[in-house]
Design a protein around this motif. Sequence first.
Motif, PDB file in Angstrom:
ATOM      1  N   ILE A  78     -13.764 -12.859 -45.263  1.00  0.00           N
ATOM      2  CA  ILE A  78     -14.426 -14.131 -45.552  1.00  0.00           C
ATOM      3  C   ILE A  78     -14.969 -14.167 -46.970  1.00  0.00           C
ATOM      4  N   VAL A 120     -20.119 -17.002 -37.255  1.00  0.00           N
ATOM      5  CA  VAL A 120     -18.970 -16.809 -38.143  1.00  0.00           C
ATOM      6  C   VAL A 120     -17.978 -17.947 -37.958  1.00  0.00           C
ATOM      7  N   SER A 121     -17.781 -18.344 -36.713  1.00  0.00           N
ATOM      8  CA  SER A 121     -16.769 -19.364 -36.442  1.00  0.00           C
ATOM      9  C   SER A 121     -17.132 -20.699 -37.080  1.00  0.00           C
ATOM     10  N   VAL A 145     -13.143 -20.850 -42.017  1.00  0.00           N
ATOM     11  CA  VAL A 145     -12.821 -19.766 -41.086  1.00  0.00           C
ATOM     12  C   VAL A 145     -11.914 -20.332 -40.004  1.00  0.00           C
ATOM     13  N   LEU A 171      -8.675 -16.062 -36.925  1.00  0.00           N
ATOM     14  CA  LEU A 171      -9.472 -14.949 -37.424  1.00  0.00           C
ATOM     15  C   LEU A 171     -10.460 -14.484 -36.361  1.00  0.00           C
TER      16      LEU A 171
END
Lengths: 455, 626
Positions: B500, B513-514, B519, B523
């Motif tokens: 990232i 994170v998503s 993103v 991943l």
Amino acid sequence: MQTAGTIVALSTPPGRSGIGVIRISGERALDLTRALLRDPDFDPDPNHVLLRPVFDPDTQEIIDRALVTFFRSPHSYTGEDVVELSCHGSPPLLLRILDSLLFFGARTAEPGEFTMRAVSNGRLSLTQAEAVRDLIEAHTHAAVRQAARQLGGELSNRLQPVKDKLLEIIVPLESSLEFVEDDLPDDIARNIEQNLSLLSSKIDVMADSFRRGRLLKEGLRVALIGRPNVGKSSLFNKLLSSDRAIVTEIPGTTRDTISEVINVEGIPVLITDTAGVRSSSDRIEQLGIERTRRAIADADLIVAVLDGSQALTDEDGEIVKEASENHCVVALNKSDLESFCINNAQQAGDNLVLVSVSAKNGSGLDALCAEIIRPFSAGSLDEGSFVITNARHYDLLRRTSEALQSSRSLVHQNVSEELILAGLYEALRFLGEITGDTTPEDILSQIFSTFCIGK
Amino acid sequence: MRESFDEDFDVIVIGAGHAGCEAASASARMGCQTALVTISLDMIGQMSCNPAVGGIAKGHLVREIDALGGIMGRVIDRTGIQFRLLNRSRGPAVQAPRAQADRALYRTEMRHVLEFTPNLHLRQGVVTDFVIKAGQILGIKLQDTRRLRAKAVVLAAGTFLNGLIHTGRSTYTAGRAGEPASIELAESLKRLGFSVGRLKTGTPPRLDGRTIDWDVFESQPADERPVPFSFLTETIEQPQVSCHIGYTNEEVHRTIRDNLQESPLYSGQIKGIGPRYCPSIEDKVVKFPEKTRHQLFLEPEGYDTYEVYLNGFSTSLPFELQQELVHKMPGLDQTKIIRPGYAIEYDFVDPRGLTPFLQTSLVKGLFFAGQINGTTGYEEAACQGLLAGINAALSIQGREGFALRREESYIGVLIDDLITQGVDEPYRMFTSRAENRLNLRYDTSDARLSPYGRNLGLLADSDWLRFSARRDRIARIRTTLLETRFKRSDHEYAELSRQIQNDLGDSISLAAVSQLPSVDASLIFNFLPSGVRSSTSLSELETTIGDLLYHGYIRTQQLNNERIRNQSDLPIPASLSFNRVSGLSHEMVERLERIRPQNFGQACRIPGMTPGALSTLLFFLKTSRN
């Protein structure tokens, strides 16, 4: 609130005067007038003033000669048939006429009912209706002018280009989202961030004008405090004598000799002269002290008056200390005297706003007024420019700005357009609540007239 | 005059187009003996113009139909020959599949599905009139003197009512090219007092594919990973083909402009109103003269035919002119037209005379669905058919009617728009028509609507099991995303950081994170704990991530909705005479009387209602309740 029927009300304020105007609105306005005039054939041309005798229904005698004007629906204030009777302004007479109309089948209007009907019938927009209220309640010339502008639709006019600009941003975004299979230009949604930024500033400026606008409408409360013989009352009187205010009743205050409204740059300022703040066993003085405490508690700003021709006393120090817990201006009085020395105020404290004045010759008063207003007025708006005076509008503009802001931050993050559009549609909706329109249909129409859509 | 009936049914559906097929299928599966009556059994499920299903908003409708237990999605999944997911790069809310169909296969598959539906009986015949007594439907009459009895009738006549085809100056009655119009039935409707109007639509010429120079055109292949419409379809098995893209040119435009008087629309021959978003090529050239070329799509009609659909070239110019224009385009200079394009005018009935359950207010037990209500598009018709069929069955079974809210479905938006605002042009669905677009995501149609389908009896046990399993899996993925955290010391953290290229703080959940920009779901997929990963599909992961992303936005909208809904649900008594609400101008009263809104929310959406009138009405409703 009932909503049926033909309503009547006295349109001029209660009290003795030369003329009293009674207004009738509704389907039966003409019928009722005919009954009152004892003339079943009364068939007036609209917008013409006619002189007619008015009869008491019980005694059949003539009780007045009135000027009668008929406004035919929809060309009237309320949009219904309206008859206005200008009668002699004698309260018992007016009451009798009103009673007669009620006898013939009218109903007393509820507060604001005429205006409500005007809005229902599309004669006034919501913002214009609010302006009517503001106009009636306006205290100063500037506020009157402001309300009159709003009545004239200026707010709507100011907002229309903003809405158009917003649509100009929405339409390409929406098109690129919905009409993916159509042959649309690639750079269709460029400069979004820039455009949003420009738009946001425009709205923020309008919203910020609310602070000043609120002052225009509601005014400022200022209390003069100081020990006896510093010239407080002289200062008070001097301020009043140079005022240009419309002196009216301000609800919520007692109108006595120690409070008056003056006009400072269009803002109504209620100045209260206070009694001394010593503790006292004298009953009358105690009452005065009570009033003083209240005035100080209610004040937006305190003017602490000191005698600039003498050294500071302990009591002066106390007074300044108390004042500076609020917004505060120190007026150093008696600048006309030889013994006046500005340094006398040095011990009062640091960071004080200090103005030298003379209640005797009026010097320094303009500067004093300017200092009184300064903490409250926004930006560099002059008295002539357009301001928002309504809390509802302010609230909606703030929300519009927030919605635009949230969209702007999303543009950075590269998210999908429908999330950006969500904020833009919200903004559009808020703007619409002020002026009253824009539906999804408008957007579709814009899209189809801008781009060639359709396989 | 005969009084007896030849056959008895619970529900009769008139018309076997997209609305009729859904209506008949739903009613039958809900346990009603249902007859599907059509002028031609060979034309069941026929697509009148573009042999394609889906697209933005339309694809959403198909998914919603599918979630409720309707059949369109399953049929297109088995007969689609070029699948493409539109807006793939954008959020899940506005992605939608679109598929070209093999036109003939779609028909046979649809008929196959219907023939295997219990309680469903196909009948061929021309319906000429209704049998009505005391305002209640009793049955229908056919041209061959047959009389069929029913407790409820769904009319889904498409463009057949007084259909009139125009090609150049030639005009003839037809419901579709080569099929007779429904004249007597149209007259019956007028006699019954229905408010009938006129709309138009058009279709382009079909070409002989053998005479096209394919190398000149840009190819548009199908997706590598075709996304099916139906939740029940695992994968698309059948082979996929490509479409091709071409353009008109200035010479074509000039010729059209020089010959506008030959176009029935421009010569005034056609009175009906057409849609802005399916304009004829004449329209395009006139309205956008600055465009030097307009896009065209060459779409194959099927696996086993050389017929090609020239999308983007809808026209009613005379045949010779159509042929001349085709020849002026590179790649088509030798191309033969095998079916000319044409415009068709037809009757429709003002949908404001319908209840939210699509029942007419004039005749009890009579339901209208599809193009007859002023919509355009197969999907728009199908969802109405589904709702009408459901409600016809419910009405017979003495159960409460079924309507969907605007906030929860595009179907709800469509029907509400129709019955509240009426139509002044053929109504097509756009995502922007929905205030709640963020909530109406393509991939959450099942979560929103399948429970309804189950309650209605349209989702079989196996379907429901699949739905529940999917729902549970998504819940599990969500929990996993929220609970899986990586600290700096974890090797996954380092890997994530590297990919990232951002600092992730001291620890970060997979959910967070998503949500980071750029993103991808794939991943995240790789970082799922292996136990979860093995039972997760990428698309379900995408849906879960989408839920997280939209959650905040939707919550704000929900709060707004509740605020509005508190008022919008305020019922308006059916017996209320609006001129009792004094303070309303005659114009406002007239609008209200016309629509007779059932609640305040509906009143708000009547076009032309001023805010003042609405406040007055609201005030009246609130105070008169006491």
